[in-house]
Design a protein around this motif. Structure first.
Motif, mmCIF file in Angstrom:
data_model
loop_
_atom_site.group_PDB
_atom_site.id
_atom_site.type_symbol
_atom_site.label_atom_id
_atom_site.label_comp_id
_atom_site.label_asym_id
_atom_site.label_seq_id
_atom_site.Cartn_x
_atom_site.Cartn_y
_atom_site.Cartn_z
ATOM 1 N N VAL A 36 78.772 -9.318 27.458
ATOM 2 C CA VAL A 36 78.004 -8.030 27.601
ATOM 3 C C VAL A 36 79.064 -7.107 28.299
ATOM 4 C CG1 VAL A 36 75.972 -6.842 28.889
ATOM 5 C CG2 VAL A 36 76.055 -9.412 28.422
ATOM 6 N N ARG A 37 79.038 -5.613 27.602
ATOM 7 C CA ARG A 37 79.997 -4.762 28.159
ATOM 8 C C ARG A 37 79.274 -3.426 28.006
ATOM 9 N NH1 ARG A 37 81.810 -1.890 23.930
ATOM 10 N NH2 ARG A 37 81.904 -3.099 21.772
ATOM 11 N N ARG A 38 79.859 -2.578 28.659
ATOM 12 C CA ARG A 38 79.351 -0.902 28.580
ATOM 13 C C ARG A 38 79.837 -0.366 27.167
ATOM 14 N NH1 ARG A 38 80.842 0.333 33.974
ATOM 15 N NH2 ARG A 38 82.815 1.404 33.318
ATOM 16 N N SER A 39 79.017 0.281 26.500
ATOM 17 C CA SER A 39 79.157 0.427 25.111
ATOM 18 C C SER A 39 80.650 1.261 25.103
ATOM 19 C CB SER A 39 78.158 1.424 24.545
ATOM 20 O OG SER A 39 76.846 0.646 24.377
ATOM 21 N N SER A 40 80.793 2.127 26.096
ATOM 22 C CA SER A 40 82.025 2.874 26.037
ATOM 23 C C SER A 40 82.440 3.236 27.707
ATOM 24 C CB SER A 40 82.373 4.222 25.288
ATOM 25 O OG SER A 40 81.264 5.323 26.061
#
Length: 206
Positions: free
Chosen positions: A100-104
């Motif tokens: 899971v990661r921030r989109s940018s």
């Protein structure tokens, strides 16, 4: 691997399922949760985040009997605030089953979820976890899970943020969904929210 199955097939339901999530501490962020079904039966629990309360980089999801289902761990270093999920109790060298990661880094703050071992299976989380209002969408932009405030059926009063609903669409892995909740809770504790307005903002204080 069947779409929607990431962690444990025992938590995939044929009908829409509503789980009640209870934060076990009202005073400190990221202390733990207990999760119940509509009959009041314990489904999941997260009793603590490890022996050192200052080290919250690894979180363990257990079933009602204390069996470890999933470990989520913050990847360091990571410019995108990335977390990874490992089946069972993570061991050294084990490969994650999802991330899971921030989109940018700048300008957008939705969360992107990538599932490994199943090419093309990915999800997007939009909303504000601090306000207990998030939706998980699959690659086809269909809602597969939702986090929302819980309403007391007898009084029609919205309960506090320490109690909320996790609603699962048929065929979506409930253990995987709860793993995403744990990641969102950690990010929220770091004063970030995921937003479908594509803005990065600090979490409002309760």
């Amino acid at each position: 691997m069947k779409a929607g199955l990431v962690v444990d097939g025992d938590y995939i339901y044929e009908e829409e399922k509503h789980l009640t999530v209870l934060k076990t501490s009202l005073f400190f962020a990221n202390d733990g949760f207990t999760v119940y079904d509509c009959k009041g039966q314990l489904v999941f629990r997260i009793d603590s985040y490890g022996p050192d309360p200052r080290d919250k980089a690894e979180v363990v999801l257990m079933d009602a009997h204390g069996r470890c289902l999933l470990t989520v761990r913050k990847k360091r270093p990571s410019l995108h605030h990335r977390w990874e999920g490992f089946l069972g109790e993570r061991s050294e060298g084990q490969k994650p089953v999802f991330s899971v990661r921030r989109s940018s880094i700048i300008g957008r703050c939705g969360m992107a979820v990538e599932v490994f071992n199943n090419p093309g299976e990915e999800y997007q989380i939009e909303g504000n976890f601090g306000q207990r209002s998030c939706t998980v969408f699959n690659a086809a932009k269909e809602s597969v899970a939702e986090i929302k405030r819980k309403v007391d059926a007898s009084t029609n009063v919205v309960l506090g943020k320490d109690v909320f609903l996790l609603s699962l669409k048929p065929g979506f892995d409930g253990a995987f969904a709860m793993g995403l909740v744990l990641v969102l809770d950690q990010i929220n504790g770091d004063d970030y929210v995921v937003s479908d307005e594509h803005e990065m903002s600090p979490t409002a204080q309760d």
